[in-house]
Design a protein around this motif. Structure first.
Motif, PDB file in Angstrom:
ATOM      1  N   VAL A  46       0.861  -1.181   0.000  1.00  0.00           N
ATOM      2  CA  VAL A  46       0.000   0.000   0.000  1.00  0.00           C
ATOM      3  C   VAL A  46       0.896   1.229   0.000  1.00  0.00           C
ATOM      4  N   THR A  47       0.598   2.206  -0.867  1.00  0.00           N
ATOM      5  CA  THR A  47       1.384   3.433  -0.964  1.00  0.00           C
ATOM      6  C   THR A  47       0.524   4.627  -0.574  1.00  0.00           C
ATOM      7  N   VAL A  48       1.030   5.423   0.368  1.00  0.00           N
ATOM      8  CA  VAL A  48       0.328   6.613   0.853  1.00  0.00           C
ATOM      9  C   VAL A  48       1.068   7.848   0.359  1.00  0.00           C
ATOM     10  N   VAL A  49       0.311   8.804  -0.208  1.00  0.00           N
ATOM     11  CA  VAL A  49       0.890  10.036  -0.745  1.00  0.00           C
ATOM     12  C   VAL A  49       0.548  11.190   0.179  1.00  0.00           C
ATOM     13  N   LYS A  50       1.562  11.938   0.592  1.00  0.00           N
ATOM     14  CA  LYS A  50       1.353  13.122   1.435  1.00  0.00           C
ATOM     15  C   LYS A  50       1.975  14.339   0.759  1.00  0.00           C
ATOM     16  N   GLY A  51       1.282  15.467   0.844  1.00  0.00           N
ATOM     17  CA  GLY A  51       1.797  16.696   0.261  1.00  0.00           C
ATOM     18  C   GLY A  51       1.492  16.817  -1.219  1.00  0.00           C
ATOM     19  N   LYS A  52       1.869  17.966  -1.792  1.00  0.00           N
ATOM     20  CA  LYS A  52       1.635  18.234  -3.209  1.00  0.00           C
ATOM     21  C   LYS A  52       2.901  18.764  -3.873  1.00  0.00           C
ATOM     22  N   GLY A  53       2.950  18.600  -5.201  1.00  0.00           N
ATOM     23  CA  GLY A  53       4.071  19.144  -5.992  1.00  0.00           C
ATOM     24  C   GLY A  53       5.408  18.620  -5.531  1.00  0.00           C
TER      25      GLY A  53
END
Length: 312
Positions: A46-53
């Motif tokens: 499972v991959t969790v994405v935090k933040g933008k750009g």
């Protein structure tokens, strides 16, 4: 979701941690919410994405099994709980529980929709699998019993007895002489078919405490524990006697965790104080469960061997 069987030392099922992602709900789709988590079933990651750009950070986590939003109820049961049923039929005591934030689909996974067989969750599918096993010719006799316990605001409730019934007894958690625990006063009902189990689930559903929160219109405000006990007698292959087995399968639908901000319990609302009390009790009990699991793991690794485990 996690599952555990007592037969790990015999090469059976050990503790497994499984992740299931739910699809976007209507509100999230309406607001154009961007998914921040992805899953790879084959890699069990499972991959969790935090933040933008440029500040975006991706973190990946591995589990015993991973199911995406496209996984069916049948897939989840076949790959996680069905092996546990085999342990129960051999006389072991096993537990499956769903854990997560409110609105993530725990009750759907555990119970599902009882109106459509393809949407049956873990509890009705487990009942079907148990009675299918008992049809095998080696089973001479069997007795199957069910109980349905609710924990609401730290109080025990019997979901198989009407809430205002004079027959509802006071429930207490007691310790057995052999070191185990049981709930004194909890109703155990004998069932003869999987359909009998479905009727008990429906009876309990009508009595379980639910309420609307900012994150979930029908949020479970309590923990529930559905137990199936199987007592069976099997003839030995050589015909020289019988073997008696008593197995148990505990299936737990935990209330969802919530933070105060996301819960949306406005102080001006009439039920705000009651909802806040529910939220605090839910989070406190989940925190205690986490501590128990951590200490049990450390004890199995011979760390903190003499430290008290806060079961209560």
């Amino acid at each position: 979701m996690a599952s555990k069987s007592s037969s790990a030392s015999d090469g059976g099922s050990a503790v497994q941690v499984v992740v299931r992602l739910r699809p976007m709900n209507e509100r999230e789709q309406r607001h154009g919410t961007v998914p921040v988590i992805s899953a790879k079933t084959k890699e069990k990651v499972v991959t969790v994405v935090k933040g933008k750009g440029r500040k975006q950070v991706k973190s990946s986590y591995s589990f015993d099994n991973v199911f995406t939003a496209f996984s069916s109820q049948e897939e989840v049961f076949e790959e996680t709980v069905k092996p546990v049923i085999a342990d129960v039929m051999r006389g072991y005591e096993s537990t499956v529980f769903a854990y997560g934030q409110t609105g993530t689909g725990k009750t759907h996974t555990m119970e599902g929709s009882l109106e459509r067989p393809e949407l049956y969750g873990i509890i009705p599918r487990s009942a079907q699998a148990i009675f299918e096993c008992l049809k095998q010719p080696q089973y001479k006799e069997h007795v199957v019993k069910c109980s349905y316990l609710e924990i609401y605001n730290e109080e025990l409730r019997d979901l198989l007895v009407e809430r205002n019934s004079s027959e509802r007894a006071k429930l207490d958690i007691m310790e057995c002489k052999d070191g185990g625990t049981f709930c004194r006063g909890l109703t155990e009902m004998e069932v003869r078919t999987a359909s009998d189990v479905l009727r008990l689930i429906q009876r309990g559903q009508h009595q379980r405490m639910i309420g609307e929160t900012k994150m979930n219109k029908a949020s479970s405000r309590s923990h529930s524990l559905f137990t199936i006990q199987v007592e069976s007698k099997i003839s030995l292959i050589d015909g020289d006697g019988d073997l008696d087995f008593t197995g148990k399968l505990h299936m737990v639908d935990l209330a969802g965790s919530e933070c105060a901000k996301s819960a949306g319990n406005e102080k001006s609302a009439p039920e705000a104080a009651a909802r806040e009390r529910e939220r605090m009790n839910i989070n406190r009990s989940l925190l205690t469960l986490g501590r128990v699991i951590t200490l049990l793991k450390e004890k199995s690794l011979e760390k903190n061997f003499n430290k008290r485990i806060p079961y209560r």
